[in-house]
Write an enzyme that holds these catalytic residues in place. Structure first.
Site, PDB file in Angstrom:
ATOM      1  N   TRP A 178      -4.431   1.316  -5.506  1.00 15.31           N
ATOM      2  CA  TRP A 178      -3.699   1.471  -4.241  1.00 15.31           C
ATOM      3  C   TRP A 178      -2.467   2.318  -4.510  1.00 15.31           C
ATOM      4  CZ3 TRP A 178       1.323   0.029  -2.821  1.00 15.31           C
ATOM      5  CH2 TRP A 178       1.643   0.303  -1.483  1.00 15.31           C
ATOM      6  N   GLU A 219      -8.297   1.264  -2.368  1.00 19.63           N
ATOM      7  CA  GLU A 219      -7.755   0.443  -1.287  1.00 19.63           C
ATOM      8  C   GLU A 219      -6.978   1.308  -0.295  1.00 19.63           C
ATOM      9  OE1 GLU A 219      -4.634  -3.325  -0.701  1.00 19.63           O
ATOM     10  OE2 GLU A 219      -5.162  -2.618  -2.707  1.00 19.63           O
ATOM     11  N   LYS A 221      -4.870   1.992   3.488  1.00 23.11           N
ATOM     12  CA  LYS A 221      -3.837   1.330   4.274  1.00 23.11           C
ATOM     13  C   LYS A 221      -3.590   2.132   5.543  1.00 23.11           C
ATOM     14  CE  LYS A 221       0.364  -1.357   3.703  1.00 23.11           C
ATOM     15  NZ  LYS A 221       1.313  -1.923   2.731  1.00 23.11           N
ATOM     16  N   ASP A 252      -8.386  -4.654   2.636  1.00 18.34           N
ATOM     17  CA  ASP A 252      -7.297  -5.636   2.749  1.00 18.34           C
ATOM     18  C   ASP A 252      -7.121  -5.929   4.225  1.00 18.34           C
ATOM     19  OD1 ASP A 252      -4.566  -6.609   3.210  1.00 18.34           O
ATOM     20  OD2 ASP A 252      -4.226  -6.228   1.093  1.00 18.34           O
ATOM     21  N   HIS A 255      -4.251  -4.452   6.225  1.00 17.69           N
ATOM     22  CA  HIS A 255      -4.033  -3.010   6.168  1.00 17.69           C
ATOM     23  C   HIS A 255      -4.652  -2.250   7.328  1.00 17.69           C
ATOM     24  CE1 HIS A 255      -2.998  -2.603   1.599  1.00 17.69           C
ATOM     25  NE2 HIS A 255      -2.238  -3.465   2.235  1.00 17.69           N
ATOM     26  N   HIS A 279      -9.111  -7.858  -0.364  1.00 20.91           N
ATOM     27  CA  HIS A 279      -7.829  -8.508  -0.557  1.00 20.91           C
ATOM     28  C   HIS A 279      -7.598  -9.343   0.694  1.00 20.91           C
ATOM     29  CE1 HIS A 279      -5.557  -6.034  -3.853  1.00 20.91           C
ATOM     30  NE2 HIS A 279      -6.491  -6.842  -4.339  1.00 20.91           N
ATOM     31  N   ASP A 287       3.144  -6.798   9.963  1.00 24.35           N
ATOM     32  CA  ASP A 287       3.278  -6.957   8.520  1.00 24.35           C
ATOM     33  C   ASP A 287       2.100  -7.751   7.956  1.00 24.35           C
ATOM     34  OD1 ASP A 287       4.398  -6.701   6.052  1.00 24.35           O
ATOM     35  OD2 ASP A 287       5.859  -8.312   6.288  1.00 24.35           O
ATOM     36  N   ASP A 289       0.603  -9.611   3.923  1.00 25.71           N
ATOM     37  CA  ASP A 289       1.037 -10.259   2.683  1.00 25.71           C
ATOM     38  C   ASP A 289       1.679 -11.618   2.888  1.00 25.71           C
ATOM     39  OD1 ASP A 289       0.104  -8.118   1.105  1.00 25.71           O
ATOM     40  OD2 ASP A 289       1.916  -6.985   1.520  1.00 25.71           O
ATOM     41  N   ASP A 319      -4.173 -11.519  -1.935  1.00 21.65           N
ATOM     42  CA  ASP A 319      -3.026 -10.618  -2.091  1.00 21.65           C
ATOM     43  C   ASP A 319      -1.948 -10.991  -1.086  1.00 21.65           C
ATOM     44  OD1 ASP A 319      -1.255  -8.610  -2.609  1.00 21.65           O
ATOM     45  OD2 ASP A 319      -2.461  -7.008  -1.729  1.00 21.65           O
TER      46      ASP A 319
END
Length: 410
Positions: A178, A219, A221, A252, A255, A279, A287, A289, A319
């Site tokens: 990434w 990965e 985003k 992810d 993302h 992930h 946002d 994570d 993640d």
């Protein structure tokens, strides 16, 4: 309701609980080392940057290899099922300063030894952020050859390390790339940075490793902090590059646009790819994570893995990094939520549900799936934890460790 009563209840809808628990127990989930120290690592004293940010200052952050592995020992004691651990390159263990483009397998020998004793397999990630060589938010797509070359060499090092890890542990090591590359303001040239990124990746992947040692993933985003207007490595770029070069895509679920669902992307990817990496995280508004919880999208992701018999085609990794709560709890809750979603999915009468869809009987599908939401799942989950010798009340274990160990870290 007892477990035996729950077992009989599921039998009536054609579900074998024993087989479901055994199946779910054998699906690997890769925990991420960076939750334990807020993505600081051991060889990098720079502030977090490149789209990476943690918030909070809860006591007990791990500061070195010994503390991080001690914390992980506690975490793994609370987790059922087949487990892996994902490392980032900045978690190299070295008494001397080592640059990212000079990393070698020797810098990860302590991790390999620790993992071998625990019976845990390792995955890997190059660290292309929080470094002075991330210039103007760019790495592999930078217009400066010096910058590109540094990151090319770093990722080459990481692939060599990951391949050696995979060789030693007897199962492929997933090396996930990434990069934070992008622009805050509207670009006037979207093509050239992507051509530079392709050229950099071509050089990186010119070196070949046996697939039984190494799996390479890319990965994408949608956007990040400081790169709100343009991301070089977007989904279309990496999916096309991966397909052309027989690599693995990593999805992810934090993302993408909030209205996009990774659960819907998984079966599309399985049509064309042998492996799909994940992930799993939790997005909140714009946002990602955040600690994974048992929410709808996590359950839908699990359903797609189970109903499509993709137990070992979809590589599950976690993640997230939350510094506002106990980090041991964050690790544990996220992992248990993912494992719980898999068990929930494995207890559905998936063959019958597929048949009902082919018959266009969505009335019965809706009635049945709503009924199953309040079925006898809790009893099965409790039995699953019991068989894995996992304490159901994880808070007491975590709270005791915090008072005995974490609170003393200044």
């Amino acid at each position: 309701m007892s477990y035996l009563e729950a077992k009989e209840k599921y039998r009536k809808i054609g579900v074998d609980i024993e087989k479901a628990m055994e199946r779910v127990n054998n699906i690997p989930i890769s925990l991420h080392c960076w939750q334990g120290d807020d993505v600081r690592g051991f060889i990098n004293n720079n502030e977090l940057s490149g789209g990476i940010q943690t918030t909070g200052n809860y006591p007990g952050r791990a500061r070195n290899f010994e503390e991080l592995t001690k914390d992980l020992d506690v975490v793994y004691s609370l987790l059922p099922g087949k487990k892996r651990l994902a490392l980032h390159a900045i978690y190299a263990v070295s008494e001397e300063k080592v640059e990212l483009d000079k990393l070698k397998i020797e810098h990860f020998e302590p991790w390999i030894e620790w993992a071998s004793k625990k019976g845990i397999h390792l995955d890997f990630n190059p660290t292309c952020f929080s470094h002075e060589m991330v210039k103007d938010g760019l790495t592999l797509s930078s217009p400066e050859e010096k910058i590109r070359k540094f990151w090319i060499e770093h990722i080459k090092c990481c692939r060599a390390i990951a391949a050696e890890i995979g060789k030693r542990q007897g199962t492929p090591c997933l090396n996930n790339i990434w990069i934070p590359d992008g622009l805050k303001n509207t670009p006037t040239d979207r093509l050239t940075p992507r051509l530079r990124l392709k050229e950099s990746l071509d050089e990186i992947f010119a070196v070949k490793y046996p697939q039984e040692y190494l799996l390479d993933s890319l990965e994408s985003k949608l956007f990040g902090i400081g790169v709100e207007s343009y991301t070089v490595g977007n989904s279309e770029f990496y999916q096309n590059y991966a397909a052309q070069n027989k690599l693995c895509c990593l999805l992810d679920n934090g993302h993408y646009h909030p209205t996009e669902c990774v659960s819907d992307k998984i079966p599309s990817m399985l049509v064309f790819y042998d492996k799909v990496a994940l992930h799993v995280t939790r997005g909140v508004r714009w946002d990602s994570d955040h600690v994974v919880l048992l929410e709808d999208e996590v359950i839908e992701i699990a359903k797609e893995i189970i109903r499509n018999n993709a137990d070992h085609k979809v590589l599950i990794g976690l993640d997230y990094f939350d510094a506002s709560i106990n980090r041991i709890a964050a690790w544990t809750l996220g992992y248990l939520s993912m494992r719980k979603a898999l068990l929930y999915a494995a207890l559905l009468p998936n063959d019958e549900l597929k048949q009902l869809q082919d018959e266009n009987n969505f009335t019965k599908i809706m009635c049945l799936t709503e009924k199953l939401k309040s079925y006898a799942f809790d009893e099965v989950w409790e039995e699953y934890l019991k068989r894995n010798k996992i304490e159901e009340d994880i808070y007491e274990v975590i709270h005791r460790y915090e008072n005995e160990v974490l609170i003393n870290r200044k």
